[in-house]
Every structure is written in C-alpha cells, then in structure tokens.
Scaffold this motif. Structure first.
Motif, short mmCIF file in Angstrom:
data_model
loop_
_atom_site.label_atom_id
_atom_site.label_comp_id
_atom_site.label_asym_id
_atom_site.label_seq_id
_atom_site.Cartn_x
_atom_site.Cartn_y
_atom_site.Cartn_z
N GLY A 181 -6.17 -46.18 -3.91
CA GLY A 181 -6.39 -46.85 -2.63
C GLY A 181 -6.28 -48.35 -2.83
N GLY A 182 -7.09 -49.12 -2.14
CA GLY A 182 -8.33 -48.81 -1.46
C GLY A 182 -9.11 -47.66 -2.08
N GLU A 183 -9.83 -46.97 -1.24
CA GLU A 183 -10.55 -45.77 -1.65
C GLU A 183 -9.84 -44.56 -1.04
OE1 GLU A 183 -12.36 -42.65 -2.71
OE2 GLU A 183 -12.71 -44.58 -3.70
N PRO A 184 -9.14 -43.76 -1.86
CA PRO A 184 -8.31 -42.69 -1.30
C PRO A 184 -9.10 -41.64 -0.53
CG PRO A 184 -8.45 -42.54 -3.70
CD PRO A 184 -9.01 -43.87 -3.32
N THR A 238 -7.97 -41.90 -8.60
CA THR A 238 -8.95 -42.95 -8.89
C THR A 238 -9.79 -43.17 -7.64
OG1 THR A 238 -7.66 -44.11 -10.57
CG2 THR A 238 -9.27 -45.40 -9.37
N THR A 239 -11.12 -43.17 -7.81
CA THR A 239 -12.04 -43.25 -6.68
C THR A 239 -13.26 -44.07 -7.06
OG1 THR A 239 -13.51 -41.94 -5.25
CG2 THR A 239 -13.04 -41.05 -7.41
N ASN A 240 -13.97 -44.58 -6.06
CA ASN A 240 -15.25 -45.23 -6.35
C ASN A 240 -16.38 -44.22 -6.46
OD1 ASN A 240 -16.13 -44.64 -3.65
ND2 ASN A 240 -15.32 -46.59 -2.92
N GLY A 241 -16.10 -42.96 -6.17
CA GLY A 241 -17.05 -41.90 -6.41
C GLY A 241 -18.03 -41.61 -5.29
#
Length: 321
Positions: free
Chosen positions: A65-68, A93-96
């Motif tokens: 993203g951003g955050e996908p 890839t994510t911020n979780g």
C-alpha cells in the motif's frame, strides 16, 4: 528478464492503495492528500498487469500500500494473482492492524507469506509513531498469522531519539515466536528525510556483545536484500536491510508499481513510466513494452548514501512501501 546490467528481474511489488489507517510520521503523517479513487488501478487492471509481467519473467509479487488491507477485496485479489500462470509466489506487507480479521481469508486465497511493519512494543510509543492506539490489534495479527501457518516477518525501522533503544525487545519477538525480525535502515524518502538513520552494523555489534559471534543464516527467507543471522535460543532469525550503510544493488531483482500505475525500477529516483493508459485501453502488447522499458532502464545502483542525489520526492505511502 535481464536488465542491462545482467540482473534477473523476477520480482514485482504492486501497491493497491495509497490509503492507510495509521499515520506513521516518516511515511504518511497527517495532512498527506490521497489520490482520487478513479486514478487507482482496479483489481482487473492489476491482474492484467501481472499476466503481462509474468510473460516477461516476473515470478513473485508483493502486494503493498499504503495499507493493502484497507482496500475492500484484498484477500480475493491475492487469490486472483495466485491464479496467474507463471506467478509462483504472492506475499503481502501490512501494518498488521487488520491482519487478525483477514488472516484466515488470506490463507484460503493462497497467501505465501506476510511482512508486518512494527517499530515498537511500547503502547505509548506506538501511538507517538503511528498516531493510533492499535498495538494490541497488531500483536493479535501476529498470532493470527502464526495460527494459520502463514510465514511471518517483522519489519522494524529504528529512529534516532525515538525508538533506537528498543531493538532488544523487537528482536526478542523472534525468540518468542516462529518469525523473523528485520531491521531496516531509515531511507531518505518523503518525510524519512527528516529522521536520522540508525546503522544496522551497530545493532549487530550489540547482539554479538550479548551472544558472541553470530552465524550467518544463508537459507532463503524471501525476495529482499536482507542479510540474516541465527541467534542462540531464537526460533526465528534476525535480518538487516542496510540501504544507508550497505549496498546490495548488484543483487536487486525488483520493480515497483504504484497504485496509480507508475512503474518504478529504483526507489531512490523519481523516474517512472506510467502503464495506466495502456491497461485501461487493454493494450497488452503496450503494457509488456512498458514493463520491458522500465526493466531495461533500471539504474545500476541507488544513491541513498548521498542524500542530495535522491530525486524521489513522493511519500513512501504513495510509492508502495
């Protein structure tokens, strides 16, 4: 496909949104405008891009993203990519923050691995860095990924005067859980220019002061340039991506595509080639030609160590982290 320096380019990072539910100070601080939704590529357009990329040798895709996970349908899109002939691996890839909500669906759609960005285990500092009180949700996300047996890495960026003393706690996640922890040096992109990088060699030195000389872990951990070490008593490994104090460009195997359809062959420079019009015209030959051009024009090396040579001005959130 080989670039003009003989590197095999087989890895593509695809950003599916510039939106994010956090406001990390070095990536997307408050006030950063979002692009209109009509400028963002549809999942169908991105699938077409993946098919043409596979046709010239791309085998692995990272969804970013951003955050996908703030984009509706992200897990199904992972499944779309997994069904593209020639694509061997799809990771995320994510911020979780939403990972616990979607881990089961991501697993069902064939996700091969997930990276979680996490810079602190201190709730107050998490709020200071991200602007949100969500550390508990991220930790739940780690447990959910492990529950569904999705291979997991933590990406940690240390900031001078903010969290550089927290590396032992972050590293300990690899002792307590079956995951890898990677320390990534801050790069001078967007608001990252305002933060001083912490040299990974200093973290390695302190680890070895505590544990003695560490053995290199030469197993394949993913697609990136991290160098990994085994630490006694740890279930996972500790990795280092040293963009500022190391040079790994001779092994670079990637291109990036922003959510608006710009192909970037190097994060350091502003150069980009737009593939959006070709995708919307369904001109598959032109899409392939533009991918080919971007790969052939890939520079020999980044210049992050010379900050005045970094020409990329956009925020990481809009590029695709």
């Amino acid at each position: 496909m080989l670039d003009r320096y003989g590197r095999s380019i087989n890895y593509m990072r695809i950003s599916i949104t510039d939106r994010c539910n956090l406001r990390c100070r070095y990536c997307m601080p408050d006030g950063i405008p979002w692009v209109p939704m009509e400028e963002i590529l549809t999942y169908e357009e991105l699938e077409m891009l993946a098919r043409e990329a596979a046709g010239i040798g791309i085998r692995r895709i990272k969804v970013t993203g951003g955050e996908p996970l703030v984009r509706r349908g992200c897990p199904s899109f992972v499944g779309m990519l997994k069904r593209v002939p020639g694509i061997e691996q799809v990771t995320l890839t994510t911020n979780g923050v939403y990972l616990a909500d979607y881990a089961e669906e991501l697993k069902e759609n064939g996700l091969d691995a997930v990276n979680v960005s996490l810079d602190t285990l201190n709730p107050q500092r998490f709020f200071e860095i991200t602007g949100r009180d969500a550390l508990g949700r991220v930790l739940d996300g780690l447990d959910a990924a492990l529950q569904y047996q999705i291979p997991l890495k933590i990406n940690a960026v240390l900031q001078k005067g903010r969290n550089e003393e927290e590396w032992p706690e972050l590293a300990s996640l690899a002792r307590e859980r079956r995951l890898d922890v990677r320390f990534i040096e801050m790069m001078p992109i967007g608001h990252g220019r305002n933060y001083e990088s912490i040299a990974n060699e200093e973290i390695l030195r302190q680890l070895e002061m505590q544990y003695g000389p560490l053995a290199r872990d030469n197993r394949v951990h993913g697609n990136g340039p991290a160098v990994y070490y085994r630490v006694p008593g740890y279930q996972g490994s500790i990795g280092f991506i040293s963009a500022m104090h190391g040079k790994f460009c001779e092994y670079c195997n990637r291109i990036r595509v922003t959510s608006t359809g710009d192909i970037k062959s190097c994060l350091c420079f502003e150069d980009r080639i737009s593939v959006r019009d070709a995708l919307r015209a369904k001109d598959t030959q032109e899409v392939r030609n533009l991918l080919d051009l971007a790969i052939r024009n890939k520079p020999a090396a980044h210049r992050f160590e010379e900050t005045d040579m970094v020409t990329e001005q956009q925020e990481m959130s809009s590029i695709g982290g």
